[in-house]
Design an enzyme around this catalytic site. Structure first.
Site, PDB file in Angstrom:
ATOM      1  N   HIS A   1      -3.391   7.198   2.856  1.00 27.87           N
ATOM      2  CA  HIS A   1      -3.889   5.779   2.133  1.00 27.87           C
ATOM      3  C   HIS A   1      -5.176   5.226   2.671  1.00 27.87           C
ATOM      4  CE1 HIS A   1      -4.021   1.682   1.185  1.00 27.87           C
ATOM      5  NE2 HIS A   1      -3.858   1.031   2.300  1.00 27.87           N
TER       6      HIS A   1
ATOM      7  N   CYS B   1       0.850  -1.224   0.065  1.00 24.91           N
ATOM      8  CA  CYS B   1       0.013  -0.195   0.040  1.00 24.91           C
ATOM      9  C   CYS B   1       0.909   1.312  -0.028  1.00 24.91           C
ATOM     10  CB  CYS B   1      -0.842   0.005   1.108  1.00 24.91           C
ATOM     11  SG  CYS B   1      -1.889  -1.320   1.283  1.00 24.91           S
TER      12      CYS B   1
ATOM     13  N   ASN C   1     -10.148  -0.292   0.053  1.00 26.88           N
ATOM     14  CA  ASN C   1      -8.859  -0.468   0.131  1.00 26.88           C
ATOM     15  C   ASN C   1      -8.198  -0.938  -1.207  1.00 26.88           C
ATOM     16  OD1 ASN C   1      -6.059  -0.463   0.570  1.00 26.88           O
ATOM     17  ND2 ASN C   1      -6.087  -1.549   2.712  1.00 26.88           N
TER      18      ASN C   1
END
Length: 309
Positions: free
Chosen positions: A236, A112, A266
């Site tokens: 994020h 990520c 996500n």
């Protein structure tokens, strides 16, 4: 020369999977998912779509918005944990699909955190004088590595792509970057080759907040900025609880922290450029504003980037 964002683009697959859809295949509910993650729906790629396929429209839009053509791109960096193949790199496939003129092309695997790792790498290429225009893309098809019987992870992740073009400029752009990793915590979030993603949620949650807060403070210090100088923090999009906890620890009001996790879930390395694109479209920041990006992912990897848009 400084490295400045000259164009941004994004793409998400049209197929939507809502929490109510997941209720039919998992022991879960819309309330359970929303309360714990902030997610209402996510986008899922078709079976034939690879990372380079969903990266392509995002990259094309970023290049167009930069006022450039694919031939102007000197390097292509793709941050992905779900590449088209082990090799060649997804970046090589993307460069070919774009019609670039034999650019340097490679992938970054930092989960990520991949996009801000890529942004930092691209900035170094530009400030060193080696390249003038670098395309940085975060593209993920996490639906390929999800165990759809595991409600702790199946409800969280989605597919998508976001892209920026960094260009050489005399104006301020990337101001500072803090990039870190700690391989001793790999077991918190990982995916063995040929298997499915696994995550220890509670451990990941605690590490994420502390690491991103520290990175943000260091990035601001290196850039010579105060938190009050920042128009918008774009974290994020991992979990709304992580985003809210980070904002609280940093003393940031809700309107200065961007979130679109409710729409996309996500999307790993794609989440920050997708969020940047939407925040810009919504007028949450403009040319000349200072923004702060921060991420955390498997590795463990984390970091923060302070920049002037």
């Amino acid at each position: 020369m400084r490295a400045r964002i000259s164009g941004i683009g994004m793409y998400v697959p049209p197929r939507v999977i809502t929490n109510h859809d997941l209720e039919k295949i998992l022991d879960t509910s819309d309330e359970w998912i929303t309360t714990r993650t902030g997610i209402k729906e996510r986008r899922i790629a078709e079976e034939w779509e690879k990372a380079s396929d969903i990266a392509l429209p995002a990259a094309e839009e970023a290049i167009k918005n930069a006022g450039l053509s694919p031939k102007d791109i000197d390097a292509v960096i793709v941050a992905t944990s779900t590449p088209d193949m082990t090799f060649p790199s997804t970046a090589c496939f993307l460069a070919d699909k774009l019609g670039c003129s034999k650019p340097m092309a490679f992938d970054i695997s930092a989960a990520c955190s991949g996009f801000i790792y890529g942004l930092t790498t691209a900035s170094s290429f530009i400030t060193s004088g080696q390249f003038k225009n670098v395309l940085v893309v975060g593209a993920e098809v996490f639906s390929r590595i999800i165990d759809w019987s595991d409600r702790s992870t199946a409800v969280i992740f989605g597919d998508g792509a976001g892209a920026v073009v960094l260009s050489a400029s005399e104006e301020e752009g990337i101001l500072s970057a803090v990039m870190k990793s700690d391989g001793s915590h790999w077991g918190s979030l990982y995916c063995p080759v040929g298997e499915k993603l696994r995550m220890r949620g509670r451990e990941t949650f605690k590490l994420a907040i502390k690491s991103m807060e520290t990175a943000c403070k260091k990035a601001l210090q290196q850039a010579g900025l105060e938190l009050d100088d920042i128009s918008l923090v774009i974290p994020h999009q991992a979990n709304i609880r992580i985003i809210n906890a980070l904002a609280e620890r940093m003393g940031l009001p809700e309107e200065r922290v961007f979130s679109n996790i409710h729409k996309y879930g996500n999307t790993s390395a794609a989440s920050i450029p997708i969020a940047m694109y939407e925040a810009l479209q919504e007028g949450r920041f403009k040319r000349g504003d200072y923004i702060l990006l921060t991420a955390f992912g498997g590795g463990l990897t984390w970091g923060a980037v302070a920049l002037r848009y």
